[in-house]
Design an enzyme around this catalytic site. Structure first.
Site, short mmCIF file in Angstrom:
data_model
loop_
_atom_site.label_atom_id
_atom_site.label_comp_id
_atom_site.label_asym_id
_atom_site.label_seq_id
_atom_site.Cartn_x
_atom_site.Cartn_y
_atom_site.Cartn_z
N SER A 38 0.62 -1.02 -0.09
CA SER A 38 0.02 0.23 -0.11
C SER A 38 0.95 1.42 0.01
CB SER A 38 -0.99 -0.18 1.17
OG SER A 38 -1.75 -0.96 0.82
N LYS A 41 -0.37 4.01 -2.68
CA LYS A 41 -0.32 4.90 -2.31
C LYS A 41 -0.26 6.34 -2.98
CE LYS A 41 -3.89 1.97 -0.72
NZ LYS A 41 -4.40 0.54 -0.19
N SER A 93 -5.81 3.81 4.31
CA SER A 93 -5.23 2.59 3.49
C SER A 93 -6.60 1.93 2.70
CB SER A 93 -4.11 2.18 4.12
OG SER A 93 -3.13 1.23 2.94
N LYS A 200 3.56 6.47 5.38
CA LYS A 200 2.45 5.18 4.71
C LYS A 200 2.73 4.00 5.03
CE LYS A 200 -0.85 4.29 2.07
NZ LYS A 200 -1.30 3.45 3.23
#
Length: 347
Positions: A38, A41, A93, A200
């Site tokens: 993820s 992203k 997320s 993140k």
């Protein structure tokens, strides 16, 4: 305040990157390609910010049914702003949010992935391939791949955008669609530290834990990327502490104190327009060198470029800047007098 702990790092690959000077401070296997889950992203977010209308409402459609895993629990038919989708995607997320962002920007996941790869190429992410906006692998185990170094490049680019920076560091966010209200808390556990400026998280069974965080340490903007790291939170804290304790910011060039003695422009004043500082450890501090290069051109005017200054670390150029001239007023008036006189004689 950070607690001193061991520097054993669990990550299969990692990087500590100085975003202000585009410099690797510490790394291990930083160019090894891995699934990134993820943290993909980050690319999705900066593309949406730069190419979309954040105030536009997005109508959620059946494409969200393909988004498994972490979710913000969007419903088909729900209308929610692109801005709110970005916050849901980055803070929680949400794979459903990432899917709708891709559809909104490019019309399909395939076309959005093409745009992701175009961005990667422009940024010099030479070991990166994107297949989707969320980072999940397909049924064959194929997913977005990158390296710690490439993800540091991407994050450095994204952090130049004020909207991205704001989303990246937000701890709690409230959103509202036409159907319901949301309150999201950021999954980044390190935001409790005042030096952390964003982050993140990422995880799939195949990629394992991936993490990108940014921080402001010793007056320098840092990004840390860890891939396949079972102890990522502690590792990031360790690496930030290592910077805090072993590196310091050194002022190499000061435009107000710039004074270059030379035998070319003896009567004139030379100046530079910018300051330059760099984060270095004790060994590197003694390996910094400055070299000046001046032209021998006699035909110059006030504020012309007459050379440049280079900064070297370990005999490698890391910075250069133009040198300008302020011409001696008395000398300049005599020079102009002869110019005018010469012009009249030609006429």
């Amino acid at each position: 305040m950070l607690t001193k702990v061991s520097m054993a790092i669990s990550a299969s690959s990692y990087i500590v990157y100085d975003m202000d000077n585009n410099r690797v401070l510490k790394s291990y296997n930083e160019n090894e390609q891995k699934l990134i889950a993820s943290i993909s992203k980050i690319m999705t977010a900066i593309i949406a910010i730069e190419n979309g209308n954040l105030q536009q409402n997005v109508t959620v459609d059946k494409n969200i049914l393909t988004a498994v895993g972490s979710s913000i629990y969007l419903e088909i038919g729900e209308k929610i702003s692109l801005k709110d989708l970005l916050y849901g995607m980055m803070m929680r997320s949400g794979n459903d949010a990432a899917t709708m962002i891709a559809i909104n920007i490019s019309g399909s996941m395939e076309k959005f992935a093409e745009k992701m790869n175009e961005y990667a190429k422009k940024l010099g992410m030479n070991n990166t391939t994107f297949y989707n906006s969320h980072g999940l692998e397909n049924n064959d185990g194929i997913g977005n791949t990158s390296t710690a170094y490439d993800m540091a490049l991407l994050t450095s680019y994204a952090m130049q955008n004020d909207i991205f920076k704001e989303i990246f560091k937000t701890k709690i966010y409230n959103a509202k669609s036409n159907k319901k209200s949301y309150t999201w808390q950021n999954k980044n556990k390190l935001l409790k530290y005042d030096y952390i400026t964003g982050g993140k998280t990422g995880y799939t069974q195949k990629a394992k834990r991936t993490l990108v965080t940014t921080g402001y340490i010793n007056n320098t903007n840092i990004v840390i990327v860890t891939l396949n790291d079972p102890d990522d939170w502690l590792d990031h804290q360790n690496l930030y502490e290592n910077i805090k304790n072993n590196y310091q910011i050194i002022e190499v060039l000061n435009k107000k104190k710039f004074n270059l003695n030379n035998n070319i422009f003896i009567e004139d004043k030379l100046y530079i327009k910018d300051n330059y500082s760099i984060l270095v450890n004790e060994k590197e501090k003694n390996r910094l060198k400055i070299k000046y290069f001046l032209t021998n051109n006699d035909n110059y005017d006030n504020n012309d470029i007459v050379g440049y200054v280079c900064v070297y670390l370990n005999n490698k150029e890391i910075y250069n800047e133009n040198i300008y001239i302020t011409v001696n007023k008395k000398k300049n008036s005599i020079k102009n007098f002869f110019k005018k006189l010469f012009k009249k004689e030609i006429e």
